[in-house]
Design a protein around this motif. Structure first.
Motif, PDB file in Angstrom:
ATOM      1  N   CYS A 246      -3.873   1.108 -18.353  1.00  0.00           N
ATOM      2  CA  CYS A 246      -3.129   0.247 -17.429  1.00  0.00           C
ATOM      3  C   CYS A 246      -3.893   0.012 -16.129  1.00  0.00           C
TER       4      CYS A 246
ATOM      5  N   ASN B  61      -6.652  -1.158 -15.493  1.00  0.00           N
ATOM      6  CA  ASN B  61      -7.439  -2.393 -15.395  1.00  0.00           C
ATOM      7  C   ASN B  61      -6.594  -3.632 -15.108  1.00  0.00           C
ATOM      8  N   GLY B  62      -5.271  -3.491 -15.015  1.00  0.00           N
ATOM      9  CA  GLY B  62      -4.414  -4.622 -14.676  1.00  0.00           C
ATOM     10  C   GLY B  62      -3.932  -5.437 -15.852  1.00  0.00           C
ATOM     11  N   THR B  63      -4.203  -5.010 -17.075  1.00  0.00           N
ATOM     12  CA  THR B  63      -3.737  -5.725 -18.263  1.00  0.00           C
ATOM     13  C   THR B  63      -2.220  -5.863 -18.265  1.00  0.00           C
TER      14      THR B  63
ATOM     15  N   SER C 212       0.589  -6.554 -16.249  1.00  0.00           N
ATOM     16  CA  SER C 212       0.872  -7.116 -14.927  1.00  0.00           C
ATOM     17  C   SER C 212       2.143  -6.574 -14.288  1.00  0.00           C
ATOM     18  N   SER C 213       3.082  -6.112 -15.088  1.00  0.00           N
ATOM     19  CA  SER C 213       4.326  -5.587 -14.514  1.00  0.00           C
ATOM     20  C   SER C 213       4.209  -4.124 -14.090  1.00  0.00           C
TER      21      SER C 213
ATOM     22  N   ILE D  86       1.427  -2.904 -12.066  1.00  0.00           N
ATOM     23  CA  ILE D  86       0.272  -2.853 -11.161  1.00  0.00           C
ATOM     24  C   ILE D  86       0.621  -2.123  -9.866  1.00  0.00           C
ATOM     25  N   TYR D  87       1.764  -2.447  -9.304  1.00  0.00           N
ATOM     26  CA  TYR D  87       2.144  -1.921  -7.994  1.00  0.00           C
ATOM     27  C   TYR D  87       2.993  -0.663  -8.130  1.00  0.00           C
TER      28      TYR D  87
ATOM     29  N   ASP E  53       6.612  -0.942  -8.896  1.00  0.00           N
ATOM     30  CA  ASP E  53       6.904  -1.252 -10.294  1.00  0.00           C
ATOM     31  C   ASP E  53       6.758  -0.023 -11.187  1.00  0.00           C
ATOM     32  N   THR E  54       5.701   0.758 -10.972  1.00  0.00           N
ATOM     33  CA  THR E  54       5.513   1.957 -11.805  1.00  0.00           C
ATOM     34  C   THR E  54       6.580   3.000 -11.485  1.00  0.00           C
TER      35      THR E  54
ATOM     36  N   ASN F 137       3.470   7.092 -10.895  1.00  0.00           N
ATOM     37  CA  ASN F 137       2.517   6.081 -11.351  1.00  0.00           C
ATOM     38  C   ASN F 137       1.740   6.580 -12.573  1.00  0.00           C
TER      39      ASN F 137
ATOM     40  N   TRP G 171       2.077   5.017 -16.431  1.00  0.00           N
ATOM     41  CA  TRP G 171       0.915   4.501 -17.170  1.00  0.00           C
ATOM     42  C   TRP G 171       0.676   5.300 -18.446  1.00  0.00           C
TER      43      TRP G 171
END
Length: 117
Positions: free
Chosen positions: A48, A50-52, A54-55, A57-58, A61-62, A96, A100
């Motif tokens: 996760c 690498n930003g694949t 998108s939901s 990333i921040y 959100d995690t 986080n 991930w």
């Protein structure tokens, strides 16, 4: 497994297990835009970070993902630690990292189920 068959299985997961991490991963895969095989390859190869996804990333959100799926994440963590005999090393933001970890574990399991790894 062909893209069409994978898509069908993912839609079935969303329908049958709508409140699971598996359904979350399935939704992300279907929304990815590129091929489903590319999505699973990117997540299983790079994670996760690498930003694949998108939901996820921040931190907000995690952290929300962690709070929603806490019990399922704990089950995944315990299964991993029992299978490997090694505790997860959590060095940074706990929520986080575990969010991930859970997403990646489920994505890897699905990729294996679809013969993509």
């Amino acid at each position: 497994m062909k893209n069409k068959a994978i898509k069908k299985k993912l839609k079935s997961i969303i329908e049958n297990e709508p409140t699971s991490i598996k359904a979350f991963v399935a939704t992300e895969a279907l929304d990815y835009g590129a091929s489903l095989k590319s999505f699973f390859k990117d997540v299983t190869s790079y994670g996760c970070v690498n930003g694949t996804v998108s939901s996820l990333i921040y931190y907000r959100d995690t952290h929300q993902f962690f709070d929603i799926y806490y019990e399922e994440i704990e089950e995944l963590r315990q299964e991993f630690e029992e299978a490997t005999g090694v505790p997860l090393e959590l060095k940074h933001d706990l929520k986080n990292q575990l969010a991930w970890f859970a997403f990646e574990q489920i994505a890897f399991n699905l990729a294996a189920e679809f013969d993509l790894v």
